[in-house]
Design a protein around this motif. Structure first.
Motif, PDB file in Angstrom:
ATOM      1  N   ASN A   1      11.492   4.537   2.920  1.00 13.70           N
ATOM      2  CA  ASN A   1      10.202   4.069   3.419  1.00 13.70           C
ATOM      3  C   ASN A   1       9.224   5.223   3.621  1.00 13.70           C
ATOM      4  O   ASN A   1       8.026   5.101   3.309  1.00 13.70           O
ATOM      5  N   ILE A   2       9.713   6.330   4.157  1.00 11.48           N
ATOM      6  CA  ILE A   2       8.855   7.492   4.368  1.00 11.48           C
ATOM      7  C   ILE A   2       8.358   8.040   3.035  1.00 11.48           C
ATOM      8  O   ILE A   2       7.176   8.369   2.882  1.00 11.48           O
ATOM      9  N   ASN A   3       9.251   8.109   2.054  1.00 17.12           N
ATOM     10  CA  ASN A   3       8.828   8.604   0.745  1.00 17.12           C
ATOM     11  C   ASN A   3       7.884   7.629   0.045  1.00 17.12           C
ATOM     12  O   ASN A   3       7.032   8.051  -0.754  1.00 17.12           O
ATOM     13  N   THR A   4       8.018   6.350   0.339  1.00 13.26           N
ATOM     14  CA  THR A   4       7.063   5.377  -0.195  1.00 13.26           C
ATOM     15  C   THR A   4       5.654   5.703   0.299  1.00 13.26           C
ATOM     16  O   THR A   4       4.685   5.704  -0.475  1.00 13.26           O
ATOM     17  N   ILE A   5       5.526   6.005   1.588  1.00 12.68           N
ATOM     18  CA  ILE A   5       4.230   6.393   2.152  1.00 12.68           C
ATOM     19  C   ILE A   5       3.727   7.670   1.489  1.00 12.68           C
ATOM     20  O   ILE A   5       2.563   7.767   1.072  1.00 12.68           O
ATOM     21  N   ARG A   6       4.618   8.650   1.369  1.00 15.37           N
ATOM     22  CA  ARG A   6       4.241   9.944   0.779  1.00 15.37           C
ATOM     23  C   ARG A   6       3.669   9.772  -0.627  1.00 15.37           C
ATOM     24  O   ARG A   6       2.596  10.297  -0.950  1.00 15.37           O
ATOM     25  N   PHE A   7       4.414   9.071  -1.464  1.00 14.30           N
ATOM     26  CA  PHE A   7       4.052   9.085  -2.875  1.00 14.30           C
ATOM     27  C   PHE A   7       2.989   8.053  -3.229  1.00 14.30           C
ATOM     28  O   PHE A   7       2.251   8.248  -4.192  1.00 14.30           O
ATOM     29  N   LEU A   8       2.866   6.975  -2.457  1.00 12.43           N
ATOM     30  CA  LEU A   8       1.677   6.133  -2.628  1.00 12.43           C
ATOM     31  C   LEU A   8       0.425   6.961  -2.368  1.00 12.43           C
ATOM     32  O   LEU A   8      -0.567   6.882  -3.110  1.00 12.43           O
ATOM     33  N   SER A   9       0.476   7.776  -1.302  1.00 11.64           N
ATOM     34  CA  SER A   9      -0.671   8.604  -0.947  1.00 11.64           C
ATOM     35  C   SER A   9      -0.937   9.663  -2.009  1.00 11.64           C
ATOM     36  O   SER A   9      -2.090   9.855  -2.442  1.00 11.64           O
TER      37      SER A   9
ATOM     38  N   LEU B   1      -3.119   8.373   3.607  1.00 12.12           N
ATOM     39  CA  LEU B   1      -2.030   8.009   4.515  1.00 12.12           C
ATOM     40  C   LEU B   1      -2.305   6.664   5.168  1.00 12.12           C
ATOM     41  O   LEU B   1      -1.449   5.771   5.186  1.00 12.12           O
ATOM     42  N   LEU B   2      -3.514   6.504   5.697  1.00 14.45           N
ATOM     43  CA  LEU B   2      -3.874   5.267   6.381  1.00 14.45           C
ATOM     44  C   LEU B   2      -3.929   4.100   5.402  1.00 14.45           C
ATOM     45  O   LEU B   2      -3.443   3.002   5.703  1.00 14.45           O
ATOM     46  N   TYR B   3      -4.484   4.312   4.225  1.00 11.79           N
ATOM     47  CA  TYR B   3      -4.566   3.225   3.249  1.00 11.79           C
ATOM     48  C   TYR B   3      -3.171   2.779   2.810  1.00 11.79           C
ATOM     49  O   TYR B   3      -2.926   1.572   2.630  1.00 11.79           O
ATOM     50  N   SER B   4      -2.259   3.709   2.652  1.00 10.75           N
ATOM     51  CA  SER B   4      -0.890   3.354   2.285  1.00 10.75           C
ATOM     52  C   SER B   4      -0.244   2.509   3.380  1.00 10.75           C
ATOM     53  O   SER B   4       0.399   1.490   3.103  1.00 10.75           O
ATOM     54  N   LEU B   5      -0.429   2.904   4.625  1.00 10.95           N
ATOM     55  CA  LEU B   5       0.135   2.153   5.741  1.00 10.95           C
ATOM     56  C   LEU B   5      -0.465   0.749   5.838  1.00 10.95           C
ATOM     57  O   LEU B   5       0.249  -0.239   6.069  1.00 10.95           O
ATOM     58  N   LEU B   6      -1.765   0.656   5.671  1.00 10.88           N
ATOM     59  CA  LEU B   6      -2.423  -0.647   5.745  1.00 10.88           C
ATOM     60  C   LEU B   6      -1.933  -1.571   4.635  1.00 10.88           C
ATOM     61  O   LEU B   6      -1.661  -2.763   4.873  1.00 10.88           O
ATOM     62  N   HIS B   7      -1.822  -1.045   3.430  1.00  2.00           N
ATOM     63  CA  HIS B   7      -1.336  -1.877   2.329  1.00  2.00           C
ATOM     64  C   HIS B   7       0.107  -2.321   2.568  1.00  2.00           C
ATOM     65  O   HIS B   7       0.432  -3.511   2.431  1.00  2.00           O
TER      66      HIS B   7
END
Length: 329
Positions: free
Chosen positions: A10-18, A73-79
């Protein structure tokens, strides 16, 4: 999947979407989201009370990305958590007319609580939000009816703490004892010009102690459990809290992590691919979201709806006992 493996996924999902968003735009700041993904994950999955289906829920917790340059970072979390921000908008990061501008804009992108671009402004806005929470709680809460009791969280940066407005706001927050204010400080010691040592050398923790804040230190920014424990401890203290998290900007980038190069430039395809190799992430497709992560994060929508429904029940009981006060809210 084991709990720890899912957490890292999950953390890497946030990282690499960003990072994919910054690279596709060929513009932006990949270092902050790649470095602070564990901090954001701890806040958003273990503490933040919010309802993606209703971003305006009155008693939601507030989250501010004070370092607005790290907006992906914020856009990845919101999505990921189910706000009305489609993946196509993340792919259009920094493009004209997209819902994902270079810096977050309140009232434009669902779930963005504050417009953050000028450094220090998000820090100060959070103090204002905590003042509003304390004021409303004092006026409207009654014994057995804590209908206003939300927290204000923020990720703040070296650049934020360098600004005078942050110092003024921090002093006021300490003076007022704003215990619902919890800031996580991304202490990575890098600015866009290079090491922060060229201009910024005071002991930040002692500075905030002098302001009257509760100060904690987390020595490893990858340690989600330590960050979580610090947030729990912050909630138990009546003072505003800052958690100084020692961190690595651009974590995972093979030649750029920990350097100014990770701050304000897209990584480039070879560097990004190598980072994905480093962290066991597929190079293709870009903007990849594993099914396990999507399922995990989409639970936020269900959890948020349940939290708001529980609050509505409390509010109905409050309305029955204090109809005139309830009518003012």
């Amino acid at each position: 999947m084991p709990e720890r493996s899912l957490e890292q996924l999950n953390i890497n999902t946030i990282r690499f979407l960003s990072a994919d968003g910054v690279q596709q735009a060929k513009s932006g700041h990949p270092g902050l989201p790649m470095g602070t993904a564990p901090m954001a994950y701890a806040v958003w999955t273990r503490h933040l009370r919010h309802n993606p289906a209703n971003p305006q829920w009155a008693n939601r917790d507030r989250f501010i990305l004070s370092g607005g340059h790290g907006s992906m970072l914020l856009y990845s979390l919101l999505h990921l958590t189910g706000y009305d921000l489609p993946l196509e908008e993340l792919k259009r990061f920094r493009q004209w007319g997209s819902l994902t501008p270079g810096h977050p804009e309140h009232g434009f992108t669902p779930g963005v609580e504050a417009t953050t671009g000028p450094l220090g402004q998000g820090f100060a806005n959070g103090v204002g939000m905590a003042m509003a929470e304390a004021h409303l709680a004092k006026i409207y809460n009654r014994p057995g009816h804590d209908i206003i009791d939300h927290y204000v969280y923020a990720i703040v940066t070296d650049g934020d703490l360098m600004e005078g407005i942050a110092s003024e706001a921090a002093s006021l927050a300490g003076h007022l004892g704003l215990g619902k204010l919890i800031y996580l400080y991304d202490d990575n010691r890098i600015s866009i010009e290079g090491s922060t040592d060229i201009a910024f050398t005071e002991d930040r923790g002692k500075r905030f102690e002098a302001y009257g804040w509760h100060v904690q230190h987390v020595p490893d920014g990858l340690d989600v459990d330590a960050i979580d424990r610090a947030i729990v401890a912050a909630k138990q203290d009546a003072r505003p809290s800052i958690i100084v998290v020692s961190n690595i900007i651009g974590y995972g980038l093979p030649t750029r992590q920990g350097t100014a190069k990770a701050h304000g430039e897209p990584p480039g395809e070879p560097e990004l691919d190598a980072a994905k190799d480093n962290l066991g992430w597929p190079k293709e497709p870009r903007f990849y979201i594993p099914d396990e992560s999507l399922a995990f994060f989409r639970l936020a929508a269900t959890r948020g709806s349940e939290q708001e429904a529980a609050w509505e029940q409390k509010f109905e009981a409050y309305r029955a006992e204090y109809p005139e006060l309830a009518a003012q809210l």
